[in-house]
Write a protein that holds these residues in place. Sequence first.
Motif, PDB file in Angstrom:
ATOM      1  N   ALA A  46       0.869  -1.270   0.074  1.00 27.09           N
ATOM      2  CA  ALA A  46       0.079  -0.002   0.100  1.00 27.09           C
ATOM      3  C   ALA A  46       1.057   1.326   0.218  1.00 27.09           C
ATOM      4  O   ALA A  46       0.486   2.248  -0.947  1.00 27.09           O
ATOM      5  CB  ALA A  46      -0.932  -0.076   1.228  1.00 27.09           C
ATOM      6  N   CYS A  47       1.985   1.207   0.849  1.00 29.80           N
ATOM      7  CA  CYS A  47       2.991   2.306   0.952  1.00 29.80           C
ATOM      8  C   CYS A  47       3.492   2.507  -0.422  1.00 29.80           C
ATOM      9  O   CYS A  47       3.718   3.801  -0.971  1.00 29.80           O
ATOM     10  CB  CYS A  47       4.047   2.229   1.941  1.00 29.80           C
ATOM     11  N   TRP A  48       3.953   1.658  -1.362  1.00 34.24           N
ATOM     12  CA  TRP A  48       4.587   1.940  -2.377  1.00 34.24           C
ATOM     13  C   TRP A  48       3.583   2.203  -3.334  1.00 34.24           C
ATOM     14  O   TRP A  48       3.890   3.057  -4.186  1.00 34.24           O
ATOM     15  CB  TRP A  48       5.131   0.322  -2.772  1.00 34.24           C
ATOM     16  N   CYS A  49       2.424   1.691  -3.390  1.00 36.26           N
ATOM     17  CA  CYS A  49       1.667   2.103  -4.367  1.00 36.26           C
ATOM     18  C   CYS A  49       1.214   3.911  -4.319  1.00 36.26           C
ATOM     19  O   CYS A  49       1.145   4.508  -5.171  1.00 36.26           O
ATOM     20  CB  CYS A  49      -0.011   1.353  -4.270  1.00 36.26           C
ATOM     21  N   ILE A  50       1.141   4.219  -2.870  1.00 43.65           N
ATOM     22  CA  ILE A  50       0.884   5.521  -2.653  1.00 43.65           C
ATOM     23  C   ILE A  50       2.057   6.436  -3.029  1.00 43.65           C
ATOM     24  O   ILE A  50       1.806   7.312  -3.588  1.00 43.65           O
ATOM     25  CB  ILE A  50       0.567   5.844  -1.204  1.00 43.65           C
ATOM     26  N   GLY A  51       3.108   6.050  -2.942  1.00 39.95           N
ATOM     27  CA  GLY A  51       4.323   6.517  -3.321  1.00 39.95           C
ATOM     28  C   GLY A  51       4.518   6.678  -4.801  1.00 39.95           C
ATOM     29  O   GLY A  51       4.678   7.635  -5.513  1.00 39.95           O
ATOM     30  N   GLU A  52       4.082   5.582  -5.522  1.00 42.91           N
ATOM     31  CA  GLU A  52       4.305   5.470  -6.799  1.00 42.91           C
ATOM     32  C   GLU A  52       2.883   6.234  -7.579  1.00 42.91           C
ATOM     33  O   GLU A  52       3.361   7.012  -8.768  1.00 42.91           O
ATOM     34  CB  GLU A  52       4.183   4.270  -7.402  1.00 42.91           C
ATOM     35  N   TYR A  53       2.015   6.187  -7.077  1.00 45.41           N
ATOM     36  CA  TYR A  53       0.532   6.506  -7.878  1.00 45.41           C
ATOM     37  C   TYR A  53      -0.131   7.380  -7.295  1.00 45.41           C
ATOM     38  O   TYR A  53      -1.415   7.818  -7.323  1.00 45.41           O
ATOM     39  CB  TYR A  53      -0.046   5.391  -8.299  1.00 45.41           C
ATOM     40  N   GLY A  54       0.603   8.258  -5.969  1.00 46.49           N
ATOM     41  CA  GLY A  54      -0.328   9.128  -5.143  1.00 46.49           C
ATOM     42  C   GLY A  54      -0.944  10.158  -6.099  1.00 46.49           C
ATOM     43  O   GLY A  54      -1.924  10.663  -5.604  1.00 46.49           O
ATOM     44  N   ASP A  55      -0.222  10.805  -6.908  1.00 44.54           N
ATOM     45  CA  ASP A  55      -0.682  11.759  -7.678  1.00 44.54           C
ATOM     46  C   ASP A  55      -1.953  11.180  -8.339  1.00 44.54           C
ATOM     47  O   ASP A  55      -3.103  12.119  -8.430  1.00 44.54           O
ATOM     48  CB  ASP A  55       0.243  12.207  -8.692  1.00 44.54           C
ATOM     49  N   LEU A  56      -2.116  10.151  -9.017  1.00 42.82           N
ATOM     50  CA  LEU A  56      -3.295   9.737  -9.510  1.00 42.82           C
ATOM     51  C   LEU A  56      -4.311   9.453  -8.508  1.00 42.82           C
ATOM     52  O   LEU A  56      -5.426   9.834  -8.699  1.00 42.82           O
ATOM     53  CB  LEU A  56      -3.162   8.526 -10.322  1.00 42.82           C
ATOM     54  N   LEU A  57      -4.044   8.987  -7.262  1.00 42.45           N
ATOM     55  CA  LEU A  57      -4.916   8.895  -6.343  1.00 42.45           C
ATOM     56  C   LEU A  57      -5.612  10.008  -5.671  1.00 42.45           C
ATOM     57  O   LEU A  57      -6.953  10.485  -5.869  1.00 42.45           O
ATOM     58  CB  LEU A  57      -4.400   8.343  -5.066  1.00 42.45           C
ATOM     59  N   LEU A  58      -4.800  11.143  -5.662  1.00 42.81           N
ATOM     60  CA  LEU A  58      -5.274  12.466  -5.397  1.00 42.81           C
ATOM     61  C   LEU A  58      -6.335  13.237  -6.393  1.00 42.81           C
ATOM     62  O   LEU A  58      -7.085  13.878  -6.196  1.00 42.81           O
ATOM     63  CB  LEU A  58      -4.129  13.213  -4.906  1.00 42.81           C
TER      64      LEU A  58
END
Length: 163
Positions: free
Chosen positions: A97-109
């Motif tokens: 989950a942390c890796w995904c937030i770091g890699e794709y956080g901008d898309l999530l936001l």
Amino acid sequence: MDAEGLHQRVRRALELSLALVSASNIRSMMKELLLFLSSCPAELRAHATSGIFNAAERRVTRQRGTWRLERTYAPSQRWHIDTMLHVLITQSLVQVACWCIGEYGDLLLRGDCQETEPVQVTEDDALDALETVLQSHMSSPATRGFALTATMKLSTRITDNVE
């Protein structure tokens, strides 16, 4: 004894331990099983995790006349939740989950997803989640490393929380 033989013995010992879990010994058995999980061979982690979840979910059922009494082996709801969280944090799920937030956080936001009911996530939400992992006493150093790396990656893409 060769490695395969040792692996089979450890697996059998795990299965026996899981089979011995009962309502009267669940606290002590889970304590030992969670300790085993933290150091077990990688190829047994999925089996151990599944067994721990199943044991914590087991139910005692008693028939009395026309009604049934059913309860979990878990001594309390809080104990049950704490055990499940411990298992989840022990596993790589939080790291992923942390890796995904770091890699794709901008898309999530941005919220640019194709979901039928997208969830709006703010920068504060993402940073709070990572901060929770960093401050949790149950997070391993490796998991904290994933959260710290994700925070650093995300910090290059956020705009509101730059202080």
